[in-house]
Design an enzyme around this catalytic site. Structure first.
Site, PDB file in Angstrom:
ATOM      1  N   LYS A 205       4.168   8.882  -5.660  1.00  0.00           N
ATOM      2  CA  LYS A 205       2.754   8.453  -6.013  1.00  0.00           C
ATOM      3  C   LYS A 205       2.695   6.999  -6.376  1.00  0.00           C
ATOM      4  O   LYS A 205       1.612   6.458  -5.970  1.00  0.00           O
ATOM      5  CB  LYS A 205       2.375   9.331  -7.445  1.00  0.00           C
ATOM      6  CG  LYS A 205       1.322   8.822  -8.270  1.00  0.00           C
ATOM      7  CD  LYS A 205      -0.130   8.902  -7.518  1.00  0.00           C
ATOM      8  CE  LYS A 205      -1.045   8.141  -8.335  1.00  0.00           C
ATOM      9  NZ  LYS A 205      -2.344   8.599  -7.808  1.00  0.00           N
ATOM     10  N   CYS A 259      -5.708   2.341 -11.282  1.00  0.00           N
ATOM     11  CA  CYS A 259      -4.613   2.711 -10.647  1.00  0.00           C
ATOM     12  C   CYS A 259      -3.766   1.723  -9.778  1.00  0.00           C
ATOM     13  O   CYS A 259      -2.746   1.231 -10.331  1.00  0.00           O
ATOM     14  CB  CYS A 259      -5.089   3.668  -9.536  1.00  0.00           C
ATOM     15  SG  CYS A 259      -5.840   5.259 -10.109  1.00  0.00           S
TER      16      CYS A 259
HETATM   17  N1  SAJ Z   1     -10.013  -2.897  -2.379  1.00  0.00           N
HETATM   18  C1  SAJ Z   1      -9.968  -4.061  -1.799  1.00  0.00           C
HETATM   19  N2  SAJ Z   1      -9.911  -4.072  -0.370  1.00  0.00           N
HETATM   20  C2  SAJ Z   1      -9.643  -2.910   0.269  1.00  0.00           C
HETATM   21  C3  SAJ Z   1      -9.437  -1.819  -0.474  1.00  0.00           C
HETATM   22  C4  SAJ Z   1      -9.744  -1.808  -1.853  1.00  0.00           C
HETATM   23  O1  SAJ Z   1     -10.046  -5.012  -2.423  1.00  0.00           O
HETATM   24  O2  SAJ Z   1      -9.296  -3.009   1.499  1.00  0.00           O
HETATM   25  C5  SAJ Z   1     -10.228  -2.758  -3.962  1.00  0.00           C
HETATM   26  C6  SAJ Z   1     -11.432  -2.108  -4.549  1.00  0.00           C
HETATM   27  O3  SAJ Z   1     -12.669  -2.960  -4.133  1.00  0.00           O
HETATM   28  C7  SAJ Z   1     -11.036  -1.686  -5.847  1.00  0.00           C
HETATM   29  C8  SAJ Z   1      -9.402  -1.548  -5.752  1.00  0.00           C
HETATM   30  O4  SAJ Z   1      -9.016  -2.017  -4.762  1.00  0.00           O
HETATM   31  O5  SAJ Z   1     -11.228  -2.782  -6.818  1.00  0.00           O
HETATM   32  C9  SAJ Z   1      -9.063  -0.305  -5.815  1.00  0.00           C
HETATM   33  O6  SAJ Z   1      -9.989   0.670  -5.053  1.00  0.00           O
HETATM   34  P1  SAJ Z   1      -9.393   1.824  -3.900  1.00  0.00           P
HETATM   35  O7  SAJ Z   1     -10.632   2.536  -3.474  1.00  0.00           O
HETATM   36  O8  SAJ Z   1      -8.395   1.366  -2.849  1.00  0.00           O
HETATM   37  O9  SAJ Z   1      -8.504   2.692  -4.953  1.00  0.00           O
HETATM   38  P2  SAJ Z   1      -8.758   3.586  -6.273  1.00  0.00           P
HETATM   39  O10 SAJ Z   1      -8.039   2.870  -7.286  1.00  0.00           O
HETATM   40  O11 SAJ Z   1     -10.205   4.010  -6.558  1.00  0.00           O
HETATM   41  O12 SAJ Z   1      -7.989   4.809  -6.041  1.00  0.00           O
HETATM   42  C10 SAJ Z   1      -6.492   4.853  -5.632  1.00  0.00           C
HETATM   43  C11 SAJ Z   1      -6.306   5.658  -4.279  1.00  0.00           C
HETATM   44  N3  SAJ Z   1      -4.880   5.445  -3.919  1.00  0.00           N
HETATM   45  C12 SAJ Z   1      -4.736   5.040  -2.772  1.00  0.00           C
HETATM   46  O13 SAJ Z   1      -5.599   5.039  -1.725  1.00  0.00           O
HETATM   47  C13 SAJ Z   1      -3.289   4.993  -2.288  1.00  0.00           C
HETATM   48  C14 SAJ Z   1      -6.568   7.249  -4.738  1.00  0.00           C
HETATM   49  O14 SAJ Z   1      -6.240   7.879  -3.597  1.00  0.00           O
HETATM   50  C15 SAJ Z   1      -5.665   7.576  -5.881  1.00  0.00           C
HETATM   51  O15 SAJ Z   1      -5.760   8.748  -6.214  1.00  0.00           O
HETATM   52  C16 SAJ Z   1      -6.183   6.800  -7.183  1.00  0.00           C
HETATM   53  O16 SAJ Z   1      -5.810   5.168  -6.776  1.00  0.00           O
HETATM   54  C17 SAJ Z   1      -5.213   7.020  -8.227  1.00  0.00           C
HETATM   55  O17 SAJ Z   1      -5.843   7.692  -9.070  1.00  0.00           O
HETATM   56  O18 SAJ Z   1      -4.063   6.779  -8.365  1.00  0.00           O
END
Ligand code: SAJ
Length: 429
Positions: A205, A259
């Site tokens: 994870k 996360c």
């Molecule tokens: N972000 C970027 N660039 C990107 C993608 C995301 O800057 O290309 C930023 C987003 O704007 C945000 C942050 O990253 O600030 C996180 O967003 P996210 O959509 O990537 O992820 P979370 O935190 O909403 O959810 C993550 C997910 N993990 C993965 O994709 C590996 C989700 O599947 C998990 O269940 C969750 O963490 C968790 O609960 O651990």
């Protein structure tokens, strides 16, 4: 079908409890928050997650999900409690996990299975849960089952991903793994993989979220490099990604949520080998400073100006503000930081008047403004969250209201040609 007691009715526990109930199980949802229990009993779901209110409503109406204010005996105990991050020591605070374990202990019976879904540092199921549960007099070596099955759902798409995503299950014994797999098989369409034990599941994870954080860090560093060379980073990344083995993520204002910014530190808690991963964390945390740099290219003297920050949520179309880059930017602009010297010698200053607007967030503690108030007489707008509403902003209308037409798009969602046509000076991460 089984009896399940879900501990913790937040973003993970509540949809999971409803999913289990809607799949035919007899589910009790328990939370320490009595106000939450009371509102759920009224059928009131306050979490803003698409489809969740109806989904939970169905489970409650069918009588398969009941919210309870004390822990009840069940064949399965599913622990979905928060694991906050203690920023001072950069370690997980596992008190909720321990408290939930203490809650299960008196009702635990031989043959029951306890599953931890909360994200924890490697080893925590063994070191934190097991000893407390075994104070019941039962052993996790065969008398009850203990396993870790990390949640993987993406906020904003939780219900679909609960069903679709693959799952990793690691039990202390093969029997605990098998019992846990049986429960997830009742609602998961994805592949369920078993690991040798809970520690591997915990580790998997954490490396998933760490991989995403490091990859976003790369995209963010590329954005800063592109800026140094006067190149449009998003165009360059799109071109680079045309290669069959390159997949660079989107640069942005930094990484928020509960996360990605935290799990890399959980991963490194008991190891000295956090090197690249820690560097990526620094890059991502530094993006707010880069947004300020871009803003200063448009508004060189920020003192005495009004800046509208659009976006308090950590990402688009959610209402969650945890570790939000938008709020970090607002704080930095308002109170000074390493990148902005405070206006007065007294430290905290009124360097810049900052108004934050977010159509998805309702939080009385944040002093959010509506769009008109936030942008009136502003010297710049900075778009920090990729909410759909912001893609539809009318730049001509904003230009009329603002003191100066400047915009920084930290998300890539704006059609900057349109904004230039409306007279804006623009910068983009
Ligand atoms: N972000 C970027 N660039 C990107 C993608 C995301 O800057 O290309 C930023 C987003 O704007 C945000 C942050 O990253 O600030 C996180 O967003 P996210 O959509 O990537 O992820 P979370 O935190 O909403 O959810 C993550 C997910 N993990 C993965 O994709 C590996 C989700 O599947 C998990 O269940 C969750 O963490 C968790 O609960 O651990």
């Amino acid at each position: 079908m089984s009896t399940v007691c879900v501990h913790g009715l937040g973003y993970i526990g509540l949809p999971t409890a409803a999913m289990l109930a809607n799949s035919g199980h007899d589910v009790r949802g328990y939370d320490v928050d009595s106000d939450l229990i009371a509102s759920l009993r009224e059928g009131d779901v306050s979490l803003s997650e698409p489809g969740l209110a109806e989904f939970v409503g169905k489970a409650l109406d069918d009588g398969r999900l009941t919210v309870v204010d004390e822990v009840v005996p069940a064949e399965y105990h599913l622990v979905c409690v928060p694991t906050p991050f203690d920023e001072d020591v950069r370690r997980a605070d596992l008190e909720y996990v321990r408290a939930a374990s203490r809650g299960v202990r008196p009702v635990l019976r031989e043959g029951d299975t306890v599953i931890l879904e909360s994200t924890v540092p490697p080893g925590a199921t063994h070191s934190e849960m097991r000893p407390i549960l075994e104070e019941s007099g039962l052993s996790a070596d065969g008398e009850f089952g203990l396993a870790h099955c990390p949640e993987t759902v993406l906020p904003g798409n939780i219900i679909a991903e609960l069903r679709a995503n693959d799952r990793i299950v690691g039990g202390v014994t093969a029997e605990a793994t098998a019992a846990s797999v049986a429960l997830y098989e009742s609602f998961v369409d994805g592949t369920i993989r078993s690991t040798a034990g809970p520690t591997t599941a915990e580790f998997v994870k954490l490396i998933q979220n760490t991989a995403r954080d490091v990859n976003i860090g790369l995209a963010n560093e590329i954005a800063r490099l592109a800026h140094d060379y006067g190149i449009d980073s998003r165009e360059a990344i799109e071109m680079a990604n045309a290669h069959p083995r390159v997949d660079i993520l989107r640069p942005g204002p930094g990484v928020g949520g509960h996360c990605l910014p935290i799990d890399p530190w959980f991963l490194g808690e008991d190891s000295d080998n956090l090197d690249l991963i820690a560097a990526a964390r620094r890059v991502n945390d530094g993006m707010v400073g880069f947004v300020v740099e871009l803003l200063r290219e448009l508004v060189p003297e920020l003192r005495g100006t009004r800046i509208a920050v659009l976006g308090a949520a950590y990402k688009g179309n959610v209402d969650d503000t945890r570790m939000s880059p938008g709020l970090a930017l607002a704080r930095e602009l308002q109170h000074g930081s390493e990148t902005i010297a405070p206006a007065t010698d007294g430290g905290v200053s009124d360097a810049t008047s900052v108004a934050v607007h977010d159509p998805h967030v309702e939080d009385a503690t944040l002093d959010l403004k509506d769009l008109d108030d936030a942008t009136r007489d502003a010297h710049a707008v900075v778009v920090v969250t990729d909410h759909d509403e912001f893609a539809d902003l009318d730049p001509a209308e904003l230009a009329e209201r603002m003191a100066e037409p400047n915009v920084v798009d930290a998300t890539g969602i704006l059609d900057l040609g349109q904004w230039r046509d409306a007279g804006f000076s623009v910068r983009r991460v």
